[in-house]
Every structure is written in C-alpha cells, then in structure tokens.
Motif scaffolding. Structure first.
Motif, mmCIF file in Angstrom:
data_model
loop_
_atom_site.group_PDB
_atom_site.id
_atom_site.type_symbol
_atom_site.label_atom_id
_atom_site.label_comp_id
_atom_site.label_asym_id
_atom_site.label_seq_id
_atom_site.Cartn_x
_atom_site.Cartn_y
_atom_site.Cartn_z
ATOM 1 N N LEU A 1 47.625 43.286 46.988
ATOM 2 C CA LEU A 1 48.415 44.396 46.597
ATOM 3 C C LEU A 1 49.636 43.347 45.958
ATOM 4 N N LEU A 2 49.237 42.229 46.185
ATOM 5 C CA LEU A 2 50.180 41.230 45.372
ATOM 6 C C LEU A 2 50.014 39.907 45.005
ATOM 7 N N SER A 3 48.935 40.750 44.367
ATOM 8 C CA SER A 3 48.179 38.919 43.379
ATOM 9 C C SER A 3 47.916 39.822 42.188
ATOM 10 N N HIS A 4 48.170 39.068 40.912
ATOM 11 C CA HIS A 4 47.751 39.598 39.678
ATOM 12 C C HIS A 4 46.524 40.160 39.132
ATOM 13 N N GLY A 5 45.662 40.714 39.096
ATOM 14 C CA GLY A 5 44.668 41.305 38.681
ATOM 15 C C GLY A 5 43.866 42.424 39.374
ATOM 16 N N PRO A 6 43.622 42.152 40.984
ATOM 17 C CA PRO A 6 42.621 43.122 41.758
ATOM 18 C C PRO A 6 42.718 44.275 40.903
ATOM 19 N N LEU A 7 44.369 44.827 41.530
ATOM 20 C CA LEU A 7 44.374 46.524 40.633
ATOM 21 C C LEU A 7 44.162 46.408 39.527
ATOM 22 N N GLU A 8 44.060 45.866 39.067
ATOM 23 C CA GLU A 8 43.913 45.590 37.319
ATOM 24 C C GLU A 8 42.757 45.630 36.613
ATOM 25 N N LEU B 1 49.488 28.571 43.166
ATOM 26 C CA LEU B 1 49.685 29.564 42.395
ATOM 27 C C LEU B 1 50.172 30.798 42.952
ATOM 28 N N PRO B 2 51.131 31.545 43.009
ATOM 29 C CA PRO B 2 51.324 32.754 43.798
ATOM 30 C C PRO B 2 51.015 34.390 42.781
ATOM 31 N N GLY B 3 49.716 34.613 43.903
ATOM 32 C CA GLY B 3 49.740 35.921 43.050
ATOM 33 C C GLY B 3 48.438 35.552 41.717
ATOM 34 N N LEU B 4 48.116 34.218 41.537
ATOM 35 C CA LEU B 4 47.527 34.057 40.201
ATOM 36 C C LEU B 4 45.918 33.528 40.314
ATOM 37 N N GLU B 5 46.139 33.121 41.890
ATOM 38 C CA GLU B 5 44.353 31.747 42.166
ATOM 39 C C GLU B 5 44.142 32.408 43.138
ATOM 40 N N TYR B 6 42.958 32.063 43.256
ATOM 41 C CA TYR B 6 41.832 32.279 44.648
ATOM 42 C C TYR B 6 41.470 30.669 44.840
ATOM 43 N N THR B 7 41.680 30.282 46.041
ATOM 44 C CA THR B 7 41.555 28.365 46.563
ATOM 45 C C THR B 7 40.829 28.282 47.681
ATOM 46 N N LEU B 8 40.827 29.427 48.649
ATOM 47 C CA LEU B 8 40.210 28.664 49.547
ATOM 48 C C LEU B 8 40.586 27.294 50.538
ATOM 49 N N ASN B 9 41.649 27.941 49.764
ATOM 50 C CA ASN B 9 42.757 26.129 50.468
ATOM 51 C C ASN B 9 42.794 25.744 52.277
ATOM 52 N N ASP B 10 42.879 24.220 52.654
ATOM 53 C CA ASP B 10 42.213 24.079 53.903
ATOM 54 C C ASP B 10 41.357 25.030 54.747
ATOM 55 N N VAL B 11 40.315 25.165 54.520
ATOM 56 C CA VAL B 11 38.846 25.764 54.753
ATOM 57 C C VAL B 11 38.204 25.190 55.146
ATOM 58 N N VAL B 12 37.755 24.572 53.389
ATOM 59 C CA VAL B 12 36.259 23.263 53.250
ATOM 60 C C VAL B 12 36.582 22.516 53.371
#
Length: 720
Positions: free
Chosen positions: A454-461, A380-391
């Motif tokens: 910078l391009l995620s919804h949440g960190p700066l907010e 989900l662009p800018g909404l989701e943290y996943t660690l995709n393809d590394v675990v």
C-alpha cells in the motif's frame, strides 16, 4: 512541564509491560517491540488454515489479517496522545512457523544441501525488510488507499492472481478501518468515566481524531503521528515489519501548519512525538541531505531528538552525518547518547553510502534518498525491494569447510587454503543467488506484502506484489558474517604454521577437531590467541580482513542472479552471532567450538588494549564493501568516556574520522561497566536498563544470557 507527569506514567507502564512480556514469553533476542500482552484468555481463532495449521497466499493472509484486526482487543491509555497497541504477529501464528521450510509451500530441496553445508540464511520466505513511503498513506488516508485498491481491482480483475491480491488488499484496509473505529469508540467510552479533566479532554480528542482517520487523511501533527502509529501497529501485526522513514521531513509540514495556526506549541509537538516513539521502536532517520544535497535538518529534527531524550525507553533513531549538515543536530545527538546512555541515536556516514550506491549505476540524487531504516540497512522508501538483513553467509562455516579440505591434502598450504576458500565461497554465493530467484518467483503465493504494498510505488499501479515485480528497484542484500574469526584464523595459520612452523597442519587440524582437548591443546589455543589479529593495525590480521572483503566484493558486487537481480554486499551478523557460532567447530584463531562468531565488521573482543577506539575506527573503515550497504561499527564504551573532558567533541571527531575513512554506520552503547556486569548476573534487579544489542535496542533484562554476554564481551573500558 504540563506533560511531565504523563510522560513519567507512560514510561513506568512501558517498563511494567516489559516485565509482563518477559514473564509470559521468556527471553527474546530481538527488537523491543511495542507489543503488549492481550487480555487474559483472549485467543484468536484464525478463519483460514490448511491441514497443517499454516496458511499461504493472498486470500488466506487477507482474510486472517482482517479477522485479527476486526477482533483485536483495544488499548487506550488516558495519558497517551495516541490510541492503540498491537498484540499479535500474524506471521508467527502459522503452526510450526519456527520450522522454517515448513511454512514455505514450494520445494527448494535441491538448494538445501549447500545451504546447510555453508550455513546460509537464504531469505527464502522472509518478509518485509524494505521500507515503505509513508507519504503515500499520509496524503491518501485509509479511505484513499481503499479507493486506490478498488480501482486496481477493477483494472486488473481479469487476472486471477491480481484479483486475489487486490481483494486481499481491500480486506486488509477494511480490517484496519474497523480496528480504528473500535479505538475511537473505546476512547469515547473511556472519556465518559474519566474524572480528571486533562485526561478526559485527551480521550475526547483521541476519539475524534480516530473517527476522522478511519477514512480521511491526517491534517494536524497529532493526526499524522496517529496515522503513522496505526500503520506501524498494523504492519507489525501483519508480519513484524519495522522499517520507518525520514521522520522529520514526513512530519514537518504538519508541524509548521499547526504552529502557524496557533494550534500547538513546541511542548505539544514534543509530547506527540514522544508518544509516537513510545508506541513502537520503528527505525527513523533524522537530518541528512535531500535529493539536491541540501541539509534537511529542521526545528522538528531537534524536537524529535528531545522527545527521544525524554523517552527513557528503547528507540531507533539515526542521524545522517554529512558535510553540509547542521552540526548542532550532530552535537545534540552525541550529547543525548552520552547523557542518557540508552544506545541512541545512531549515526550513519553519508559520504561512503552515497558514493557506494552510485557504483551500482544510480544517480547521486537517488542515492541520497536511500536512508537508514533498519538494523543495518539502507532503503529507498517505497521504491526498492531488498531482503535487507536476512540473507547471510556464515563465512566461518565456509572457512571451516575449506580448512578441513585443505588439511587433508598431501601438501597443504596457505595459498591452497585461500584458493579453496574462494571456491567454496563462490559456491555459497551461487546458492544464495538461486535462493533469491526462488524466493522472488514464489513469495507472492506464500506471503504477499499486503501492508507494504500500500505504501510502495508500483504494486497497485502494476497489479503485482512488491516481491513479484511490483517494485521499481531490486537490489538484493547479501551479508557476510564472521569476518574477524576468519581473518584471525588465516593470520594464525600464516604466522604459526607457515612462518614459525611451531605447529603442523595435521596437528592443528587434529586439535581443532577435538576442540583443543588433546594433550597440549590449551597451550596451543593460547598461542593461537596471541597471534596477530584484525584491528591491531598494519598486521596480517588486518591484511586478511581486507582480503576477505575483496573476495566478498569480487563474488557479489555488481553481480546479478540468474534471473537478473542485482546483488549488493555487506558485513553484518545481526543477532545471529550465537546461532552461527553453534554450527562451527573450533577455529585456528583459538576460538572454541560452537561459541559465537565475531560480530559484523567488528574485530574480535580483546583485539588490543591500547588505542582500541582509533584502531577499531580504522579497521572497520578498511573493510567496507563499498556499494551502498553498511558494515556497521558496534561500539560499547564504559561510562568513563562520558565523564572525560571534551567527551562530546572527542566522540564527534572519532565518528567523523571513521566516516571520512569510508565508514557507513555506528551503533554505540555508553554503559556503566560495573552496572552491566551486575545486571548480567541479576537482570531482574535492573528492569529499566537499555542497551543497543546490535542494530536494535532492547531492555537488557529481555535478552537471553548468551546475548547479554555478547554486550559484556564487547565492552571497552579504557578512557579516551
């Protein structure tokens, strides 16, 4: 036609740069990055390092990245519509970065014994592998992002952790702005010495748009492409991030405005897109349904496809296939795949992906927003943290542990082996979950995501790094690797040990320990290889592959880590098939010790000779974990397929059948078998040969011999 020669020269330079990288850096079994070599003798000296030569924390990352951007050599090509190339990867400039744990300043030694026992890739300390929302940056520009970071610093400045984070964010943005100014100056200076009128005009325009983009958001299609390229290059420089977005929708407003105003025609637009795709092979999706389910295909979708067709270089485009799609986009994508034989575009299956993600409790509208933005992964662009393809868990290693333990019992049996495997797999998953919690508790102090924040919804907010509570959703990916090796091994034991009783448990165990080198070992190995295998259809190999998927889902799907983070399962090995194989001895399917494990959800090469395509389509569809992450089908087809009557229609029908059965993602290479074998023997003679190794595409010459062999082994040569 007015851009034809410029495109030709740009591609020729790309091939030459690839040769130079291969000569200087050696084989690289990963994405074909847009990186070019820095000027000879230029060696950056990072200002912040610890006593071990490494660095950690927001302050160090911010200062080092700012230094790198402010001192980054400029790259200007008078044929290119876009300025810049990237040359360094900050995350790999920590001394000893390949010694994984040495770059993570926090102790998780209590997890290491089981991580090593089960060959777990834990993801601890891994960066990126989630997708940005480019729309944030395109709407604000670097000046707007800087204002937003400064406002966050003022709001959260009383918190020392947030203060350090936002000061680092400001360093990062101001460093990028400095680099853009340097690009503008370099383009202007180059224009003053350029005699060819078209190139001179191009350089003047390049200088002007870079000057504007230092602070202002883009207004035109060319400016939007340049802004995305700048972010991509900066993010690659920071930590290798390569996730893209829904490119046709991101750029459509700029294209439509420019077209309506008469500023550009389609040929101009196609050239700008060509230059963006050439700049770096980020992962972009085309088409697919919007939140409301309506198809997003537009004229720009086709222009992007045509730009990619002219690229003749590595590229990572995915077309989302769904019931309401414009089938002309699907068809044109298949035509380009067959005509160019460069491994793109890829194709994802909307039906199973949306239904699967909804099983995690999410709405259909949100599930449709989760798009293909990586090797195998959705986000989900800018909404989701996943660690995709590394675990990842190497289930071939889990099986080896279980087999050795079971074989030592007084009365070993297949039932006991299955129970033992489940017990060890459960312990492996528990270890992964503890590792994920550890990562999420500490990563913000190790390597904050300054660019993707910078391009995620949440960190700066929220005043929080995206890895530490700043994201809206946390859906942690866990992939199993080695499916076919383990399924075929269970099937071989069932057939030859338990049913036929042609080999005993003790004899099998002894031969496996000796890698089939004892008397009668090679005869036994050939017998095991002749057994039923995953992919043949309706046999015990397929039964065990499905059973292993059930076990994966039982242990992962719907589960949460001790700290409460949701887990989502998948089958994927990326380019780790060689590395994982080196940790596993000989296996009961006849595989020799330390050779590569099977790739992702694919059957082992040579699983059957007749009707291999339809068998693969059914087999891989049958082992989809089914919760919104993928188990891709990696397919190598001989050029003979492209020459058959109705090749386009047949391939479209094959893919649609796979997606209807539950498939999620298809990566296809169309290759000339003779050419690929010749290039494998003498890669230097084929500098322009491109293949899709796994989720990523790369120049065949840039791969090590081991990885070239993987492509050769997977080749299916029968005609449709």
């Amino acid at each position: 036609m007015k851009y034809q020669q410029r495109m030709k020269r740009l591609v020729e330079r790309k091939i030459q740069q690839t040769r130079e990288k291969l000569s200087a850096l050696g084989a690289r079994d990963e994405d074909d990055y847009g990186l070019v070599l820095p000027p000879e003798g230029f060696v950056p000296e990072l200002p912040v390092r610890d006593e071990n030569g490494s660095f950690a924390g927001a302050y160090a990352w911010g200062k080092n990245f700012r230094y790198l951007m402010e001192n980054h050599p400029v790259y200007i090509d008078p044929d290119d519509a876009l300025a810049g190339r990237w040359m360094f990867m900050l995350s790999r400039m920590r001394l000893g970065y390949k010694l994984y744990r040495s770059n993570f300043a926090f102790d998780y030694s209590d997890l290491v014994p089981l991580q090593e026992k089960y060959d777990i890739t834990s993801g601890i300390g891994k960066d990126a592998h989630f997708a940005p929302d480019y729309g944030i940056g395109l709407s604000l520009g670097w000046g707007g992002l800087l204002d937003k970071a400064r406002a966050s610093l003022e709001k959260f400045g009383g918190d020392p952790v947030a203060k350090e984070l936002f000061e680092a964010e400001i360093d990062a943005i101001e460093g990028i702005q400095c680099w853009i100014r340097h690009l503008a100056l370099a383009a202007r200076d180059r224009s003053m010495t350029e005699d060819e009128p078209e190139r001179k005009r191009n350089l003047v325009e390049m200088a002007q748009l870079c000057s504007r983009l230092v602070s202002e958001p883009p207004e035109t299609l060319r400016e939007a492409c340049q802004w995305i390229a700048i972010f991509n290059m900066a993010s690659r420089t920071y930590n290798r991030d390569g996730a893209g977005g829904q490119l046709d929708e991101l750029l459509r407003p700029y294209y439509e405005r420019d077209l309506a105003a008469g500023r550009i025609d389609d040929e101009d637009a196609e050239f700008f897109l060509f230059c963006l795709l050439l700049n770096d092979p980020h992962y972009y999706q085309l088409g697919g349904p919007g939140e409301d389910g309506r198809d997003m295909t537009s004229p720009l979708s086709f222009l992007i496809l045509e730009a990619a067709a002219k690229l003749k270089s590595s590229c990572n485009l995915t077309i989302r296939v769904h019931d309401g799609m414009d089938r002309r986009l699907f068809r044109r994508g298949v035509e380009i795949l067959l005509e160019n034989k460069l491994g793109y575009p890829r194709f994802s299956g909307d039906k199973a992906l949306v239904a699967g993600f909804m099983k995690n409790g999410y709405s259909a509208a949100l599930a449709r927003k989760r798009i293909a933005t990586g090797c195998n992964w959705m986000s989900l662009p800018g909404l989701e943290y996943t660690l995709n393809d590394v675990v990842k868990i190497n289930i071939a290693k889990v099986f080896e542990v279980a087999f050795q333990e079971t074989a030592e019992e007084a009365a070993p049996s297949l039932k006991k082996l299955e129970a033992c495997y489940i017990r060890h797999f459960h312990l492996a998953v528990e270890t992964v979950m503890k590792g994920i919690d550890f990562h999420l508790a500490h990563q913000y102090r190790n390597e904050p995501e300054l660019l993707l924040n910078l391009l995620s919804h949440g960190p700066l907010e929220k005043g929080l790094d995206v890895s530490h509570g700043g994201a809206e959703f946390y859906n942690m990916a866990l992939d199993g690797a080695g499916l076919a090796v383990v399924a075929d091994s269970f099937a071989a034991i069932e057939q030859f040990v338990e049913q036929e009783k042609s080999v005993s448990w003790s004899e099998l165990a002894e031969q496996l320990r000796a890698d089939f080198q004892l008397s009668g070992g090679e005869m036994l190995r050939k017998k095991l290889l002749s057994g039923d295998r995953f992919g043949r259809g309706g046999g015990r190999g397929d039964f065990w592959a499905v059973r292993l998927t059930e076990i994966l889902d039982q242990e992962v799907a719907g589960k949460r880590t001790p700290a409460g983070y949701r887990m989502i399962p998948g089958w994927f090995s990326w380019a780790d098939t060689v590395r994982f194989g080196k940790s596993v001895g000989a296996t009961p399917n006849g595989r020799r010790a330390h050779t590569p494990i099977s790739h992702g959800a694919n059957p082992n090469p040579g699983f059957r000779k007749d009707h291999a395509l339809t068998a693969m389509a059914r087999a891989i569809a049958s082992v989809q974990p089914g919760y919104g992450n993928t188990a891709p089908w990696q397919l190598e087809l001989d050029i003979g397929y492209a020459k058959t009557d109705r090749a386009v229609e047949n391939l479209m029908a094959l893919m649609e059948a796979h997606f209807e059965l539950g498939g999620t993602l298809i990566n296809i290479n169309i290759v000339d078998a003779e050419k690929i074998l010749a290039a494998h023997a003498n890669p230097e003679l084929y500098p322009d040969l491109i293949v899709r190794v796994t989720g990523f595409s790369a120049y065949f010459t840039s791969l090590s011999r081991e990885f070239r062999q993987l492509v050769v082994d997977r080749l299916i040569r029968e005609a449709v």
